[in-house]
Design a protein around this motif. Sequence first.
Motif, PDB file in Angstrom:
ATOM      1  N   ALA A 292      50.193  45.375  32.046  1.00 50.74           N
ATOM      2  CA  ALA A 292      50.533  46.570  32.821  1.00 50.74           C
ATOM      3  C   ALA A 292      49.311  47.438  33.054  1.00 50.74           C
ATOM      4  O   ALA A 292      49.102  47.986  34.147  1.00 50.74           O
ATOM      5  CB  ALA A 292      51.626  47.363  32.103  1.00 50.74           C
ATOM      6  N   LEU A 293      48.465  47.556  32.030  1.00 51.70           N
ATOM      7  CA  LEU A 293      47.273  48.385  32.169  1.00 51.70           C
ATOM      8  C   LEU A 293      46.254  47.722  33.091  1.00 51.70           C
ATOM      9  O   LEU A 293      45.606  48.399  33.901  1.00 51.70           O
ATOM     10  CB  LEU A 293      46.661  48.650  30.801  1.00 51.70           C
ATOM     11  N   GLY A 294      46.081  46.404  32.990  1.00 51.34           N
ATOM     12  CA  GLY A 294      45.151  45.713  33.880  1.00 51.34           C
ATOM     13  C   GLY A 294      45.546  45.861  35.335  1.00 51.34           C
ATOM     14  O   GLY A 294      44.695  46.114  36.205  1.00 51.34           O
ATOM     15  N   ASP A 295      46.830  45.722  35.620  1.00 48.84           N
ATOM     16  CA  ASP A 295      47.334  45.906  36.983  1.00 48.84           C
ATOM     17  C   ASP A 295      47.020  47.317  37.480  1.00 48.84           C
ATOM     18  O   ASP A 295      46.505  47.504  38.585  1.00 48.84           O
ATOM     19  CB  ASP A 295      48.839  45.648  36.987  1.00 48.84           C
ATOM     20  N   MET A 296      47.324  48.325  36.645  1.00 52.87           N
ATOM     21  CA  MET A 296      47.131  49.708  37.076  1.00 52.87           C
ATOM     22  C   MET A 296      45.657  50.056  37.205  1.00 52.87           C
ATOM     23  O   MET A 296      45.265  50.814  38.098  1.00 52.87           O
ATOM     24  CB  MET A 296      47.817  50.662  36.101  1.00 52.87           C
ATOM     25  N   LEU A 297      44.801  49.508  36.334  1.00 54.20           N
ATOM     26  CA  LEU A 297      43.374  49.795  36.417  1.00 54.20           C
ATOM     27  C   LEU A 297      42.804  49.271  37.732  1.00 54.20           C
ATOM     28  O   LEU A 297      42.013  49.963  38.396  1.00 54.20           O
ATOM     29  CB  LEU A 297      42.645  49.176  35.229  1.00 54.20           C
ATOM     30  N   ALA A 298      43.200  48.078  38.136  1.00 58.10           N
ATOM     31  CA  ALA A 298      42.733  47.533  39.416  1.00 58.10           C
ATOM     32  C   ALA A 298      43.225  48.389  40.575  1.00 58.10           C
ATOM     33  O   ALA A 298      42.475  48.673  41.522  1.00 58.10           O
ATOM     34  CB  ALA A 298      43.217  46.090  39.571  1.00 58.10           C
TER      35      ALA A 298
ATOM     36  N   LEU B  10      43.154  40.604  32.033  1.00 58.38           N
ATOM     37  CA  LEU B  10      42.290  40.075  33.082  1.00 58.38           C
ATOM     38  C   LEU B  10      43.099  39.430  34.203  1.00 58.38           C
ATOM     39  O   LEU B  10      42.788  39.599  35.388  1.00 58.38           O
ATOM     40  CB  LEU B  10      41.305  39.066  32.497  1.00 58.38           C
ATOM     41  N   SER B  11      44.147  38.699  33.849  1.00 57.06           N
ATOM     42  CA  SER B  11      44.970  38.043  34.874  1.00 57.06           C
ATOM     43  C   SER B  11      45.664  39.064  35.763  1.00 57.06           C
ATOM     44  O   SER B  11      45.726  38.899  36.988  1.00 57.06           O
ATOM     45  CB  SER B  11      46.016  37.147  34.203  1.00 57.06           C
ATOM     46  N   ALA B  12      46.188  40.115  35.146  1.00 54.70           N
ATOM     47  CA  ALA B  12      46.875  41.147  35.925  1.00 54.70           C
ATOM     48  C   ALA B  12      45.888  41.892  36.813  1.00 54.70           C
ATOM     49  O   ALA B  12      46.205  42.235  37.960  1.00 54.70           O
ATOM     50  CB  ALA B  12      47.597  42.116  34.989  1.00 54.70           C
ATOM     51  N   TYR B  13      44.699  42.144  36.309  1.00 51.29           N
ATOM     52  CA  TYR B  13      43.684  42.843  37.106  1.00 51.29           C
ATOM     53  C   TYR B  13      43.278  41.988  38.303  1.00 51.29           C
ATOM     54  O   TYR B  13      43.255  42.463  39.447  1.00 51.29           O
ATOM     55  CB  TYR B  13      42.477  43.180  36.234  1.00 51.29           C
ATOM     56  N   ARG B  14      42.945  40.712  38.036  1.00 48.79           N
ATOM     57  CA  ARG B  14      42.446  39.867  39.125  1.00 48.79           C
ATOM     58  C   ARG B  14      43.520  39.589  40.169  1.00 48.79           C
ATOM     59  O   ARG B  14      43.189  39.305  41.323  1.00 48.79           O
ATOM     60  CB  ARG B  14      41.847  38.571  38.582  1.00 48.79           C
ATOM     61  N   ALA B  15      44.797  39.681  39.817  1.00 49.39           N
ATOM     62  CA  ALA B  15      45.867  39.493  40.800  1.00 49.39           C
ATOM     63  C   ALA B  15      45.873  40.611  41.840  1.00 49.39           C
ATOM     64  O   ALA B  15      46.315  40.415  42.978  1.00 49.39           O
ATOM     65  CB  ALA B  15      47.225  39.434  40.097  1.00 49.39           C
ATOM     66  N   VAL B  16      45.366  41.765  41.468  1.00 45.02           N
ATOM     67  CA  VAL B  16      45.273  42.899  42.390  1.00 45.02           C
ATOM     68  C   VAL B  16      43.910  42.927  43.068  1.00 45.02           C
ATOM     69  O   VAL B  16      43.804  43.154  44.274  1.00 45.02           O
ATOM     70  CB  VAL B  16      45.522  44.227  41.642  1.00 45.02           C
ATOM     71  N   ARG B  17      42.859  42.704  42.303  1.00 46.24           N
ATOM     72  CA  ARG B  17      41.483  42.729  42.840  1.00 46.24           C
ATOM     73  C   ARG B  17      40.711  41.549  42.255  1.00 46.24           C
ATOM     74  O   ARG B  17      40.259  41.603  41.121  1.00 46.24           O
ATOM     75  CB  ARG B  17      40.778  44.045  42.484  1.00 46.24           C
ATOM     76  N   PRO B  18      40.544  40.475  43.021  1.00 46.34           N
ATOM     77  CA  PRO B  18      39.804  39.320  42.509  1.00 46.34           C
ATOM     78  C   PRO B  18      38.355  39.690  42.183  1.00 46.34           C
ATOM     79  O   PRO B  18      37.750  40.555  42.814  1.00 46.34           O
ATOM     80  CB  PRO B  18      39.868  38.324  43.669  1.00 46.34           C
ATOM     81  N   PHE B  19      37.796  39.001  41.197  1.00 43.19           N
ATOM     82  CA  PHE B  19      36.431  39.284  40.766  1.00 43.19           C
ATOM     83  C   PHE B  19      35.415  38.600  41.675  1.00 43.19           C
ATOM     84  O   PHE B  19      35.664  37.521  42.217  1.00 43.19           O
ATOM     85  CB  PHE B  19      36.233  38.814  39.330  1.00 43.19           C
TER      86      PHE B  19
ATOM     87  N   MET C 293      43.951  51.538  40.445  1.00 43.01           N
ATOM     88  CA  MET C 293      43.235  52.801  40.377  1.00 43.01           C
ATOM     89  C   MET C 293      41.848  52.663  40.991  1.00 43.01           C
ATOM     90  O   MET C 293      41.396  53.542  41.747  1.00 43.01           O
ATOM     91  CB  MET C 293      43.126  53.262  38.930  1.00 43.01           C
ATOM     92  N   HIS C 294      41.155  51.572  40.700  1.00 44.33           N
ATOM     93  CA  HIS C 294      39.833  51.361  41.275  1.00 44.33           C
ATOM     94  C   HIS C 294      39.901  51.312  42.802  1.00 44.33           C
ATOM     95  O   HIS C 294      39.094  51.948  43.488  1.00 44.33           O
ATOM     96  CB  HIS C 294      39.225  50.068  40.737  1.00 44.33           C
ATOM     97  N   LEU C 295      40.853  50.572  43.337  1.00 39.60           N
ATOM     98  CA  LEU C 295      40.980  50.473  44.794  1.00 39.60           C
ATOM     99  C   LEU C 295      41.385  51.803  45.410  1.00 39.60           C
ATOM    100  O   LEU C 295      40.905  52.171  46.492  1.00 39.60           O
ATOM    101  CB  LEU C 295      41.984  49.376  45.148  1.00 39.60           C
ATOM    102  N   ALA C 296      42.230  52.553  44.722  1.00 40.25           N
ATOM    103  CA  ALA C 296      42.675  53.848  45.246  1.00 40.25           C
ATOM    104  C   ALA C 296      41.533  54.850  45.301  1.00 40.25           C
ATOM    105  O   ALA C 296      41.559  55.794  46.105  1.00 40.25           O
ATOM    106  CB  ALA C 296      43.814  54.400  44.389  1.00 40.25           C
ATOM    107  N   GLY C 297      40.520  54.668  44.451  1.00 45.17           N
ATOM    108  CA  GLY C 297      39.396  55.590  44.432  1.00 45.17           C
ATOM    109  C   GLY C 297      38.279  55.239  45.397  1.00 45.17           C
ATOM    110  O   GLY C 297      37.286  55.987  45.492  1.00 45.17           O
ATOM    111  N   LYS C 298      38.411  54.158  46.153  1.00 45.70           N
ATOM    112  CA  LYS C 298      37.313  53.711  47.020  1.00 45.70           C
ATOM    113  C   LYS C 298      36.921  54.755  48.052  1.00 45.70           C
ATOM    114  O   LYS C 298      35.746  54.885  48.401  1.00 45.70           O
ATOM    115  CB  LYS C 298      37.701  52.406  47.743  1.00 45.70           C
ATOM    116  N   ASP C 299      37.892  55.526  48.550  1.00 49.45           N
ATOM    117  CA  ASP C 299      37.595  56.504  49.594  1.00 49.45           C
ATOM    118  C   ASP C 299      37.430  57.922  49.046  1.00 49.45           C
ATOM    119  O   ASP C 299      37.445  58.890  49.811  1.00 49.45           O
ATOM    120  CB  ASP C 299      38.676  56.477  50.679  1.00 49.45           C
TER     121      ASP C 299
END
Length: 317
Positions: free
Chosen positions: A119-125, A249-258, A127-133
């Motif tokens: 859950a945290l990996g998904d949300m961290l990814a 890591l799996s949850a993060y990469r599902a939202v934002r691939p490395f 959050m990173h994308l939401a902060g791009k702008d």
Amino acid sequence: MAVFTPVSLEQLSDWIQQFPLGRARSIKGISSGIENSNFFISTDSGEYVLTLFEKLHIEQLPFYLELMRHLAQRGIPVPAPVANDKGAIVTLLNDKPAAIVSKLEGESQLDPQPLHCAALGDMLARMHLAGKDFKILQPNLRGLAWWLETTPSVLPFLPPELASLLADEVQYQKDFAATADYRALPRGPVHADLFRNNAMFVGERLSGIFDFYFAGCDTWLFDLAVTVNDWCVDLDTGALDLARAEAMLSAYRAVRPFSPAEGVAWQPMLRAAALRFWLSRLYDFYLPREAEMLTPHDPTHFERILRLRIKETPPAL
């Protein structure tokens, strides 16, 4: 967090009149942490968190508070700053910059399982994308420049073997930061302090992320490494728990691939994340500030983590 500047209910009652929250009913200091003075406050409108900033200057604070507002507006569950009757989200209280933010529901998960890490990996990814702008730029104030500045003040307190470990790792990170792989890493606003006590869960649902006052612009991979080094380790040994790490890591990469550069930089960033907190804990331990409620963290925890990250092969991105 630790209370350096006390605030009485009477003082709060006078100050809070500028906010659309009604009367102040109670105030209670929060004892964990070592950076700012934080309080739970209860008002006619509900419960909130009051922060008095002990180190940050008032001109630095828009980055943190506007970042929180930016993320909240994009659906990331973070505390939202409350503006006063003039639209300001930072004002002075007891001669310190102060802000009120909404209080998240739930409680911290101090014994995380793979589902919490996912859950945290998904949300961290997200959050990173939401902060791009996000338009305000501020470096990570506890990044490489701070490591280079702070290390000389800590070295005299350390025995030779630890002094060598610290100096060698700072040099390693300085050298890696000059490489093309490091310069190619995706970056933007990061939390930079997303430990177990800085996220809230209601049951198995992640209800929010808070305490953005170490945030800055840095590599997203560094932010992930900080998080993995706390959520996905055995606290007694510092060893990675592979099930929890892979879930995150799996949850993060599902939202934002490395990216390929991130694959190269993963171990150096895990080392950098360990170094950052080992150094800050050494500094707080040997050069402490007085506070009403203050318990410095044990530096040896992140020393152990750094030693492990240097010699081990981490799970692949």
